[in-house]
Design an enzyme around this catalytic site. Structure first.
Site, PDB file in Angstrom:
ATOM      1  N   HIS A 131      -9.069   6.886   2.566  1.00 43.69           N
ATOM      2  CA  HIS A 131      -9.565   7.265   3.893  1.00 43.69           C
ATOM      3  C   HIS A 131     -10.868   8.057   3.833  1.00 43.69           C
ATOM      4  O   HIS A 131     -11.034   9.040   4.577  1.00 43.69           O
ATOM      5  CB  HIS A 131      -8.506   8.059   4.669  1.00 43.69           C
ATOM      6  CG  HIS A 131      -7.277   7.267   5.002  1.00 43.69           C
ATOM      7  ND1 HIS A 131      -7.293   6.145   5.804  1.00 43.69           N
ATOM      8  CD2 HIS A 131      -5.986   7.419   4.609  1.00 43.69           C
ATOM      9  CE1 HIS A 131      -6.073   5.667   5.916  1.00 43.69           C
ATOM     10  NE2 HIS A 131      -5.260   6.401   5.190  1.00 43.69           N
ATOM     11  N   GLU A 148      -4.313  -7.175   5.159  1.00 44.53           N
ATOM     12  CA  GLU A 148      -3.412  -6.087   5.550  1.00 44.53           C
ATOM     13  C   GLU A 148      -2.564  -6.532   6.745  1.00 44.53           C
ATOM     14  O   GLU A 148      -3.052  -7.197   7.644  1.00 44.53           O
ATOM     15  CB  GLU A 148      -4.239  -4.859   5.941  1.00 44.53           C
ATOM     16  CG  GLU A 148      -3.416  -3.650   6.307  1.00 44.53           C
ATOM     17  CD  GLU A 148      -4.300  -2.437   6.628  1.00 44.53           C
ATOM     18  OE1 GLU A 148      -5.472  -2.625   6.971  1.00 44.53           O
ATOM     19  OE2 GLU A 148      -3.790  -1.308   6.530  1.00 44.53           O
ATOM     20  N   TYR A 157      -2.968  12.285   6.722  1.00 51.19           N
ATOM     21  CA  TYR A 157      -3.326  11.126   7.524  1.00 51.19           C
ATOM     22  C   TYR A 157      -2.722   9.863   6.917  1.00 51.19           C
ATOM     23  O   TYR A 157      -2.757   9.674   5.704  1.00 51.19           O
ATOM     24  CB  TYR A 157      -4.848  10.973   7.612  1.00 51.19           C
ATOM     25  CG  TYR A 157      -5.221   9.783   8.451  1.00 51.19           C
ATOM     26  CD1 TYR A 157      -5.179   9.866   9.839  1.00 51.19           C
ATOM     27  CD2 TYR A 157      -5.548   8.564   7.871  1.00 51.19           C
ATOM     28  CE1 TYR A 157      -5.469   8.768  10.627  1.00 51.19           C
ATOM     29  CE2 TYR A 157      -5.837   7.459   8.646  1.00 51.19           C
ATOM     30  CZ  TYR A 157      -5.798   7.571  10.025  1.00 51.19           C
ATOM     31  OH  TYR A 157      -6.073   6.474  10.794  1.00 51.19           O
ATOM     32  N   ARG A 161     -13.508  -5.279   3.411  1.00 52.69           N
ATOM     33  CA  ARG A 161     -12.405  -5.152   4.382  1.00 52.69           C
ATOM     34  C   ARG A 161     -12.833  -5.266   5.846  1.00 52.69           C
ATOM     35  O   ARG A 161     -12.139  -4.805   6.747  1.00 52.69           O
ATOM     36  CB  ARG A 161     -11.696  -3.821   4.147  1.00 52.69           C
ATOM     37  CG  ARG A 161     -10.773  -3.926   2.953  1.00 52.69           C
ATOM     38  CD  ARG A 161     -10.010  -2.668   2.654  1.00 52.69           C
ATOM     39  NE  ARG A 161      -9.527  -1.940   3.785  1.00 52.69           N
ATOM     40  CZ  ARG A 161      -8.465  -2.281   4.517  1.00 52.69           C
ATOM     41  NH1 ARG A 161      -7.774  -3.360   4.218  1.00 52.69           N
ATOM     42  NH2 ARG A 161      -8.100  -1.537   5.546  1.00 52.69           N
ATOM     43  N   ASP A 215      -5.009   3.923  -0.093  1.00 54.00           N
ATOM     44  CA  ASP A 215      -6.129   4.177   0.825  1.00 54.00           C
ATOM     45  C   ASP A 215      -6.542   5.640   0.723  1.00 54.00           C
ATOM     46  O   ASP A 215      -5.719   6.537   0.947  1.00 54.00           O
ATOM     47  CB  ASP A 215      -5.683   3.841   2.250  1.00 54.00           C
ATOM     48  CG  ASP A 215      -6.841   3.739   3.228  1.00 54.00           C
ATOM     49  OD1 ASP A 215      -7.945   4.219   2.904  1.00 54.00           O
ATOM     50  OD2 ASP A 215      -6.626   3.178   4.328  1.00 54.00           O
ATOM     51  N   GLU A 242     -13.512  -1.234   6.524  1.00 51.24           N
ATOM     52  CA  GLU A 242     -12.815  -1.315   7.812  1.00 51.24           C
ATOM     53  C   GLU A 242     -13.640  -0.732   8.948  1.00 51.24           C
ATOM     54  O   GLU A 242     -13.429  -1.100  10.097  1.00 51.24           O
ATOM     55  CB  GLU A 242     -11.425  -0.663   7.735  1.00 51.24           C
ATOM     56  CG  GLU A 242     -11.457   0.825   7.488  1.00 51.24           C
ATOM     57  CD  GLU A 242     -10.056   1.437   7.389  1.00 51.24           C
ATOM     58  OE1 GLU A 242      -9.256   0.947   6.601  1.00 51.24           O
ATOM     59  OE2 GLU A 242      -9.798   2.408   8.116  1.00 51.24           O
ATOM     60  N   ARG A 272       0.857  -1.181   0.000  1.00 54.18           N
ATOM     61  CA  ARG A 272       0.000   0.000   0.000  1.00 54.18           C
ATOM     62  C   ARG A 272       0.893   1.230   0.000  1.00 54.18           C
ATOM     63  O   ARG A 272       1.848   1.306   0.776  1.00 54.18           O
ATOM     64  CB  ARG A 272      -0.875   0.000   1.257  1.00 54.18           C
ATOM     65  CG  ARG A 272      -1.909   1.104   1.286  1.00 54.18           C
ATOM     66  CD  ARG A 272      -2.637   1.174   2.630  1.00 54.18           C
ATOM     67  NE  ARG A 272      -2.031   2.182   3.479  1.00 54.18           N
ATOM     68  CZ  ARG A 272      -2.650   2.772   4.508  1.00 54.18           C
ATOM     69  NH1 ARG A 272      -3.893   2.423   4.832  1.00 54.18           N
ATOM     70  NH2 ARG A 272      -2.045   3.667   5.237  1.00 54.18           N
ATOM     71  N   TRP A 299     -14.459  11.412   7.252  1.00 51.02           N
ATOM     72  CA  TRP A 299     -13.533  10.308   7.429  1.00 51.02           C
ATOM     73  C   TRP A 299     -13.852   9.300   6.383  1.00 51.02           C
ATOM     74  O   TRP A 299     -14.940   8.802   6.335  1.00 51.02           O
ATOM     75  CB  TRP A 299     -13.783   9.676   8.789  1.00 51.02           C
ATOM     76  CG  TRP A 299     -12.740  10.010   9.749  1.00 51.02           C
ATOM     77  CD1 TRP A 299     -12.845  10.853  10.818  1.00 51.02           C
ATOM     78  CD2 TRP A 299     -11.412   9.484   9.778  1.00 51.02           C
ATOM     79  NE1 TRP A 299     -11.673  10.885  11.482  1.00 51.02           N
ATOM     80  CE2 TRP A 299     -10.772  10.057  10.871  1.00 51.02           C
ATOM     81  CE3 TRP A 299     -10.689   8.591   8.952  1.00 51.02           C
ATOM     82  CZ2 TRP A 299      -9.455   9.779  11.189  1.00 51.02           C
ATOM     83  CZ3 TRP A 299      -9.392   8.315   9.276  1.00 51.02           C
ATOM     84  CH2 TRP A 299      -8.785   8.906  10.392  1.00 51.02           C
ATOM     85  N   GLU A 302      -8.952   2.084  -1.681  1.00 52.01           N
ATOM     86  CA  GLU A 302      -9.671   1.735  -0.459  1.00 52.01           C
ATOM     87  C   GLU A 302     -10.460   2.923   0.064  1.00 52.01           C
ATOM     88  O   GLU A 302      -9.972   4.050   0.025  1.00 52.01           O
ATOM     89  CB  GLU A 302      -8.619   1.304   0.551  1.00 52.01           C
ATOM     90  CG  GLU A 302      -9.107   1.094   1.961  1.00 52.01           C
ATOM     91  CD  GLU A 302      -7.954   0.617   2.838  1.00 52.01           C
ATOM     92  OE1 GLU A 302      -6.996   0.007   2.311  1.00 52.01           O
ATOM     93  OE2 GLU A 302      -8.010   0.868   4.040  1.00 52.01           O
TER      94      GLU A 302
HETATM   95  O1  EZ4 Z   1      -7.529   4.490   9.891  1.00 52.10           O
HETATM   96  O2  EZ4 Z   1      -6.680   1.581  11.774  1.00 52.10           O
HETATM   97  O3  EZ4 Z   1      -6.197   0.885   6.307  1.00 52.10           O
HETATM   98  N1  EZ4 Z   1      -5.882   1.369   7.325  1.00 52.10           N
HETATM   99  C1  EZ4 Z   1      -6.394   2.448   7.894  1.00 52.10           C
HETATM  100  C2  EZ4 Z   1      -6.001   2.743   9.319  1.00 52.10           C
HETATM  101  C3  EZ4 Z   1      -7.221   3.146  10.131  1.00 52.10           C
HETATM  102  C4  EZ4 Z   1      -6.990   2.925  11.589  1.00 52.10           C
HETATM  103  C5  EZ4 Z   1      -8.235   3.305  12.379  1.00 52.10           C
HETATM  104  O4  EZ4 Z   1      -8.171   2.814  13.653  1.00 52.10           O
HETATM  105  O5  EZ4 Z   1      -7.171   3.129   7.281  1.00 52.10           O
HETATM  106  O6  EZ4 Z   1      -5.061   3.733   9.386  1.00 52.10           O
HETATM  107 CO    CO Z   2      -7.981   2.104   5.573  1.00 51.71          CO
END
Ligand code: EZ4
Ligand code: CO
Length: 402
Positions: free
Chosen positions: A212, A339, A159, A283, A210, A262, A147, A402, A236
């Site tokens: 996010h 992961e 982030y 996921r 990712d 997730e 990743r 988020w 992702e």
């Molecule tokens: O934001 O595990 O794919 N991984 C992620 C992580 C999550 C954290 C949240 O607790 O997106 O960084």
């Molecule tokens: Co993630």
């Protein structure tokens, strides 16, 4: 055999973990992960106050019945706190069942469907040049999938791009840190990153990214299209996923595969995504989606619709969750990727485990049960420290998703 005691153990060996230990009257015990990042004590209280008293005296062999009892019996169904608590109990009961049977849990789930569990590692760095070095490091270690996240020019922090190269911990302060986000800078930068990565590493290394949950569906569609030449294994969490039908819009525009889940806590969070074939990888995790019992149900539904598993495995999921995930990953027919982020030495010491990394695969322990434990004396030396995930704002100050 009866459940004699349900212990809830909170410990912070470099980060917080909540663990359930179910002890039987015959001395056999099982462990389950109950960690919900930034909300640990809510789950601990749910377990201690509401779940533990209802479990003592029950037969630990009745995994499905106890799952239904906790899920339906509470009246208040689903939600991350509830489902994490149920997950921990369920995981511990599978551990007990394996120990009683004298078999590793994957044998109870139908046995091995593959030689090992293919994992992906995390290459994070501020710049493209630095991330190329990180990727090489993973390739040298034998990883088959990586990743890739980088800093975004024009933004102070991003982030998921940690300061520590080896270990990753986004929950840093009791009162959340705040990041500033710009979709324009982000969408401009990411295709440049993957163009360089493909140039350096060729066409076959599996690459993931990712998002996010930062985009709208039409923005995610643009991102997916712009990444098509670099054939990622997945993007992702392209958008916040409460609105499952929102993924139709992404799907109509791009062949870049999509992974999500997730933050999901049940099959109801993804049933439309799966049955309409709007995603490629689901996921969901053992710890946040109701344990081995419920996650298996999600993966079985996904299997009917060409959706493969891609379980979340960040470091806030304890080695207990990772052990459980590996047994399920090894057994299901529609495994995709797992992961994997290495825990710190302190975490590994508190949770001795038998799973191991070799040649890009993780292998679960062959010991009866899950093959993972908690050292309670050591755990007691690391008291809880409040830590929250960061909050994200747009440049004008608006709280962003988020
Ligand atoms: O934001 O595990 O794919 N991984 C992620 C992580 C999550 C954290 C949240 O607790 O997106 O960084
Ligand atoms: Co993630």
């Amino acid at each position: 055999m009866k459940i004699a005691e349900v212990r809830v153990i909170v410990t912070c060996p470099d980060r917080n973990f909540v663990t359930v230990k179910i002890v039987t009257d015959e001395g056999v015990y099982g462990v389950g992960d109950a960690t919900l990042n930034g909300r640990e004590l809510a789950v601990a209280a749910y377990l201690t106050e509401h779940v533990a008293p209802q479990l003592t005296g029950r037969d630990p062999a009745r995994i499905e019945d106890i799952w239904q009892y906790l899920y339906k019996g509470a009246y208040w169904r689903r939600g991350p706190v509830t489902m994490t608590a149920i997950a921990a109990v369920d995981t511990a009961l599978w551990d007990i069942k394996g120990k009683v049977a004298g078999l590793p849990v994957y044998q109870l789930l139908g046995g091995r469907s593959r030689e090992g569990v293919t994992v992906y590692g995390h290459a994070n760095a501020d710049s493209i040049d630095a991330v190329l070095t990180e990727i090489s490091g993973y390739v040298d270690l034998g990883y088959r999938a990586v990743r890739v996240q980088t800093g975004i020019p024009g933004l102070e922090s991003t982030y998921g791009v940690s300061k520590d190269r080896m270990f990753y911990e986004p929950a840093d302060a009791a009162i959340p840190t705040e990041n500033v986000w710009s979709t324009a800078h982000y969408l401009d930068h990411v295709p440049r990153v993957f163009a360089r990565v493909r140039e350096e590493f060729g066409p076959t290394l599996r690459l993931l990214h990712d998002v996010h949950h930062r985009l709208t569906p039409i923005e995610a569609a643009r991102l997916g299209k712009s990444l098509e030449p670099y054939h990622l294994t997945w993007i992702e969490d392209p958008v916040p996923a409460e609105l499952q039908e929102g993924f139709r819009l992404i799907r109509q525009h791009t062949t870049t595969p999509i992974a999500v889940g997730e933050v999901f806590s049940s099959i109801w969070d993804c049933q439309q995504l799966i049955t309409e074939q709007l995603i490629d990888y689901i996921r969901t995790t053992v710890v946040h989606a109701g344990g081995i019992t419920h996650l298996r149900r999600i993966f079985d539904l996904a299997n009917l619709y060409h959706v493969r598993s891609g379980s979340h495995g960040a470091t806030d999921l304890s080695p207990v969750c990772m052990a459980a995930a590996l047994h399920l990953d090894l057994a299901i027919p529609n495994f995709g990727l797992q992961e994997y982020m290495r825990h710190t030495e302190a975490t590994d010491a508190v949770f001795p485990h038998g799973y191991r990394f070799e040649g890009g695969y993780l292998h679960p322990s062959e010991e009866p049960g899950l093959g993972v434990d908690i050292d309670e004396e050591l755990a007691a030396r690391y008291p809880y420290r409040a830590a929250s995930l960061p909050v994200n704002r747009l440049e004008d100050g608006t709280v962003h998703s988020w």
